[in-house]
Motif scaffolding. Structure first.
Motif, PDB file in Angstrom:
ATOM      1  N   GLU A 227       0.822  -1.217   0.000  1.00 33.50           N
ATOM      2  CA  GLU A 227       0.000   0.000   0.000  1.00 33.50           C
ATOM      3  C   GLU A 227       0.851   1.260   0.000  1.00 33.50           C
ATOM      4  O   GLU A 227       0.512   2.240  -0.657  1.00 33.50           O
ATOM      5  N   LEU A 228       1.960   1.249   0.724  1.00 32.20           N
ATOM      6  CA  LEU A 228       2.852   2.410   0.745  1.00 32.20           C
ATOM      7  C   LEU A 228       3.444   2.665  -0.640  1.00 32.20           C
ATOM      8  O   LEU A 228       3.431   3.800  -1.129  1.00 32.20           O
ATOM      9  N   VAL A 229       3.938   1.620  -1.277  1.00 36.60           N
ATOM     10  CA  VAL A 229       4.529   1.773  -2.615  1.00 36.60           C
ATOM     11  C   VAL A 229       3.477   2.302  -3.588  1.00 36.60           C
ATOM     12  O   VAL A 229       3.735   3.247  -4.341  1.00 36.60           O
ATOM     13  N   GLU A 230       2.283   1.720  -3.567  1.00 35.07           N
ATOM     14  CA  GLU A 230       1.218   2.184  -4.456  1.00 35.07           C
ATOM     15  C   GLU A 230       0.897   3.660  -4.208  1.00 35.07           C
ATOM     16  O   GLU A 230       0.792   4.457  -5.152  1.00 35.07           O
ATOM     17  N   ALA A 231       0.762   4.046  -2.942  1.00 35.28           N
ATOM     18  CA  ALA A 231       0.402   5.433  -2.616  1.00 35.28           C
ATOM     19  C   ALA A 231       1.473   6.421  -3.069  1.00 35.28           C
ATOM     20  O   ALA A 231       1.162   7.477  -3.634  1.00 35.28           O
ATOM     21  N   ILE A 232       2.725   6.090  -2.867  1.00 35.79           N
ATOM     22  CA  ILE A 232       3.807   6.998  -3.276  1.00 35.79           C
ATOM     23  C   ILE A 232       3.866   7.101  -4.799  1.00 35.79           C
ATOM     24  O   ILE A 232       4.055   8.198  -5.344  1.00 35.79           O
ATOM     25  N   LEU A 233       3.663   5.993  -5.499  1.00 34.43           N
ATOM     26  CA  LEU A 233       3.652   6.045  -6.965  1.00 34.43           C
ATOM     27  C   LEU A 233       2.464   6.854  -7.479  1.00 34.43           C
ATOM     28  O   LEU A 233       2.596   7.611  -8.448  1.00 34.43           O
ATOM     29  N   HIS A 234       1.308   6.731  -6.828  1.00 33.05           N
ATOM     30  CA  HIS A 234       0.166   7.581  -7.189  1.00 33.05           C
ATOM     31  C   HIS A 234       0.534   9.049  -7.018  1.00 33.05           C
ATOM     32  O   HIS A 234       0.250   9.887  -7.889  1.00 33.05           O
ATOM     33  N   TYR A 235       1.141   9.365  -5.900  1.00 31.70           N
ATOM     34  CA  TYR A 235       1.487  10.757  -5.605  1.00 31.70           C
ATOM     35  C   TYR A 235       2.485  11.297  -6.632  1.00 31.70           C
ATOM     36  O   TYR A 235       2.355  12.417  -7.107  1.00 31.70           O
ATOM     37  N   LYS A 236       3.466  10.473  -6.987  1.00 32.71           N
ATOM     38  CA  LYS A 236       4.512  10.892  -7.929  1.00 32.71           C
ATOM     39  C   LYS A 236       3.980  11.025  -9.359  1.00 32.71           C
ATOM     40  O   LYS A 236       4.218  12.017 -10.034  1.00 32.71           O
ATOM     41  N   PHE A 237       3.235  10.020  -9.830  1.00 34.50           N
ATOM     42  CA  PHE A 237       2.893   9.952 -11.253  1.00 34.50           C
ATOM     43  C   PHE A 237       1.487  10.442 -11.606  1.00 34.50           C
ATOM     44  O   PHE A 237       1.202  10.661 -12.781  1.00 34.50           O
ATOM     45  N   ARG A 238       0.604  10.606 -10.644  1.00 31.52           N
ATOM     46  CA  ARG A 238      -0.753  11.110 -10.886  1.00 31.52           C
ATOM     47  C   ARG A 238      -1.406  10.433 -12.094  1.00 31.52           C
ATOM     48  O   ARG A 238      -1.687  11.070 -13.117  1.00 31.52           O
ATOM     49  N   PRO A 239      -1.657   9.130 -11.999  1.00 26.11           N
ATOM     50  CA  PRO A 239      -2.206   8.402 -13.153  1.00 26.11           C
ATOM     51  C   PRO A 239      -3.549   8.957 -13.635  1.00 26.11           C
ATOM     52  O   PRO A 239      -4.367   9.406 -12.851  1.00 26.11           O
ATOM     53  N   ARG A 240      -3.704   8.911 -14.925  1.00 26.54           N
ATOM     54  CA  ARG A 240      -4.871   9.464 -15.615  1.00 26.54           C
ATOM     55  C   ARG A 240      -6.206   8.937 -15.086  1.00 26.54           C
ATOM     56  O   ARG A 240      -7.179   9.672 -14.989  1.00 26.54           O
TER      57      ARG A 240
END
Length: 153
Positions: A135-148
């Motif tokens: 969950e941490l990895v997913e959340a940080i990647l969401h924050y960084k990349f802002r998926p469409r």
């Protein structure tokens, strides 16, 4: 470039998790770029995963969907995003997107279209690290990349 950004972000996560006394080091995860086109593959035994779907636009990659599959979620990892069997799938989002519909994407061809036109990168995390690590990895990647297709972040 996208893969390099993901690797750099994972190095940051390593630093943060070490500071928080629950280190997620390279001993506990690995990154696999499935490329474009890519194939559907099962979740490796003993691993959870964070997956990224991206498409190339104007010489750079745009993240479309970032999700996670825990150790017992092989269907989510392997097949759900290529069809309509769950409420929130990449296929459903792509079929509802005017830009992709104009390119000829339909419900009938969306699976093959995703496989042939989207890049997939997986981050495999040893299940022993627990759900919090995924969950941490997913959340940080969401924050960084802002998926469409993650409009509610």
């Amino acid at each position: 470039m996208l893969l390099d950004e993901i690797k750099t972000t994972m190095e940051y996560i390593e630093e943060v998790t070490q500071t928080l006394e629950h280190a997620l080091t390279k001993d506990y995860y690995y990154i696999k770029d499935e490329g474009c086109p890519h194939q559907q593959k099962p979740l490796p035994k003993g691993y959870a995963a964070v997956y990224i779907f991206a498409c190339k636009t104007e010489n750079k990659y745009q993240c479309l969907k970032i999700g996670k599959a825990n150790v017992n979620s092989n269907a989510r990892f392997t097949s759900q995003h290529y069809g309509f069997s769950a409420p929130s799938t990449l296929a459903r989002s792509v079929c509802n997107d005017d830009e992709f519909r104009k390119m000829g994407v339909t419900e009938e061809n969306v699976k093959e279209w995703i496989l042939n036109n989207f890049r997939r990168i997986n981050i495999f995390i040893k299940a022993e690290q627990g759900k919090a690590a995924t969950e941490l990895v997913e959340a940080i990647l969401h924050y960084k990349f802002r998926p469409r297709y993650e409009g509610n972040i």
